[in-house]
Design an enzyme around this catalytic site. Structure first.
Site, PDB file in Angstrom:
ATOM      1  N   SER A 145     -37.584  33.000  34.699  1.00 47.57           N
ATOM      2  CA  SER A 145     -36.309  32.912  35.415  1.00 47.57           C
ATOM      3  C   SER A 145     -35.487  34.156  35.128  1.00 47.57           C
ATOM      4  O   SER A 145     -35.475  34.654  33.997  1.00 47.57           O
ATOM      5  CB  SER A 145     -35.528  31.671  34.966  1.00 47.57           C
ATOM      6  OG  SER A 145     -34.197  31.700  35.458  1.00 47.57           O
ATOM      7  N   TYR A 159     -30.561  24.617  30.488  1.00 42.95           N
ATOM      8  CA  TYR A 159     -31.692  25.124  31.270  1.00 42.95           C
ATOM      9  C   TYR A 159     -31.950  26.596  30.972  1.00 42.95           C
ATOM     10  O   TYR A 159     -33.083  27.001  30.699  1.00 42.95           O
ATOM     11  CB  TYR A 159     -31.425  24.931  32.764  1.00 42.95           C
ATOM     12  CG  TYR A 159     -32.445  25.601  33.653  1.00 42.95           C
ATOM     13  CD1 TYR A 159     -33.704  25.029  33.853  1.00 42.95           C
ATOM     14  CD2 TYR A 159     -32.160  26.809  34.291  1.00 42.95           C
ATOM     15  CE1 TYR A 159     -34.651  25.642  34.665  1.00 42.95           C
ATOM     16  CE2 TYR A 159     -33.102  27.429  35.107  1.00 42.95           C
ATOM     17  CZ  TYR A 159     -34.335  26.846  35.289  1.00 42.95           C
ATOM     18  OH  TYR A 159     -35.272  27.465  36.085  1.00 42.95           O
TER      19      TYR A 159
END
Length: 298
Positions: A145, A159
């Site tokens: 990510s 997250y």
């Protein structure tokens, strides 16, 4: 197909995992699309994948794998070996997004986020790596990510922290596996406002009172989403991530990129990655372990 690979994809019930499974199978590979609840909660999705494969004469299979269970990961890898006799690529994609004020999450809730996004990869690795090490060949392909190196909005705390931890494990393990001729590649998607169920299925903290205390931030994530939609070019599609996965898998062993950023709005991750990778490689040279930057081709 000269470079046909046996590939395990985790979290293939939706989003980038499903797109990658489709794309890899369409490229001629044998793909095991894994998910939990193949005969229960995800039965319809499993059937859809099987029907899609059968209609096109491709080799996409569905296998039960819950990344929260070591026994499940072990069983999935054993099933692949029983059918194929080998495993070439593990695509770590399974993950779960949560959105909300970081304070509102209990430590136990954050532990659950790490359990899926970080420890899930460890369970799959512990199932698959003995096979890859014995083969003296393989590829670990991680879906990361841009939050780990680029800019990102607040309220993604657990997250983003979990994705950063997973990324750190991937980097460390790349060196630890190089002498077994096991290659590592990290595909780093940026934000996508459509084309996945990432935000639609996002979790939230159970402590509504703590969340309510952040009322002065009400509407901020909607504001961010609107702005991201404005910045997103028409061609932005998570299929680009799946296409990059296919490209990397198809490259000759030892020539795959260590990290590849797929980001349509330029949150800065690509620029930071260029510097970080140069520093990582230079430091490896300085301490005499440059051979660990690439798999040992025996």
């Amino acid at each position: 197909m000269a470079n046909k690979q046996i590939i395990l994809v985790t979290g293939a019930s939706s989003g980038i995992g499903r797109l990658s499974a489709w794309a890899l199978a369409a490229a001629g590979h044998t793909v095991y699309a894994s998910m939990r609840g193949v005969s229960t909660r995800n039965a319809a999705k499993a059937r859809e994948l099987r029907d899609w494969s059968f209609a096109r004469g491709l080799d996409l299979r569905v296998v039960e794998l819950d990344v929260l269970s070591q026994a499940s990961a072990d069983a999935a890898v054993a099933a692949i070996l029983a059918e194929q006799g080998r495993l070439d690529v593990v695509l770590h994609n399974a993950g779960h997004l949560v959105v909300g004020p970081t304070e509102a999450y209990t430590p136990e809730e954050i532990t659950a986020v790490f359990d899926t996004n970080v420890l899930g990869t460890q369970r799959v690795n512990r199932a698959a790596l003995p096979v890859l090490r014995e083969q003296q060949r393989g590829l670990l392909l991680w879906i990361g990510s841009t939050t780990t190196r680029g800019g990102f909005p607040p309220f993604l705390g657990p997250y983003a922290a979990a994705k950063a931890a997973m990324d750190s494990l991937a980097v460390t393990m790349s060196a630890e596996l190089a002498r077994f001729n096991i290659e590592t590649s990290i595909v780093v998607p940026g934000a996508f406002t459509s084309g996945t169920d990432h935000f639609a299925n996002a979790g939230a903290p159970a402590d509504d009172a703590r969340s309510a205390a952040y009322a002065r931030y009400a509407g901020l994530m909607d504001q961010v989403g609107t702005r991201l939609n404005t910045l997103m070019p028409p061609e932005a599609d998570p299929q680009a991530v799946a296409d990059e996965v296919v490209r990397i898998v198809g490259l000759p062993h030892g020539q795959r990129p260590f990290r590849s950023v797929v980001d349509f709005i330029d949150d800065g991750a690509a620029a930071v990655t260029a510097v970080a990778e140069r520093v990582r490689e230079e430091f490896a040279e300085r301490i005499g372990i440059a051979d660990l930057l690439k798999p040992a081709l025996g």
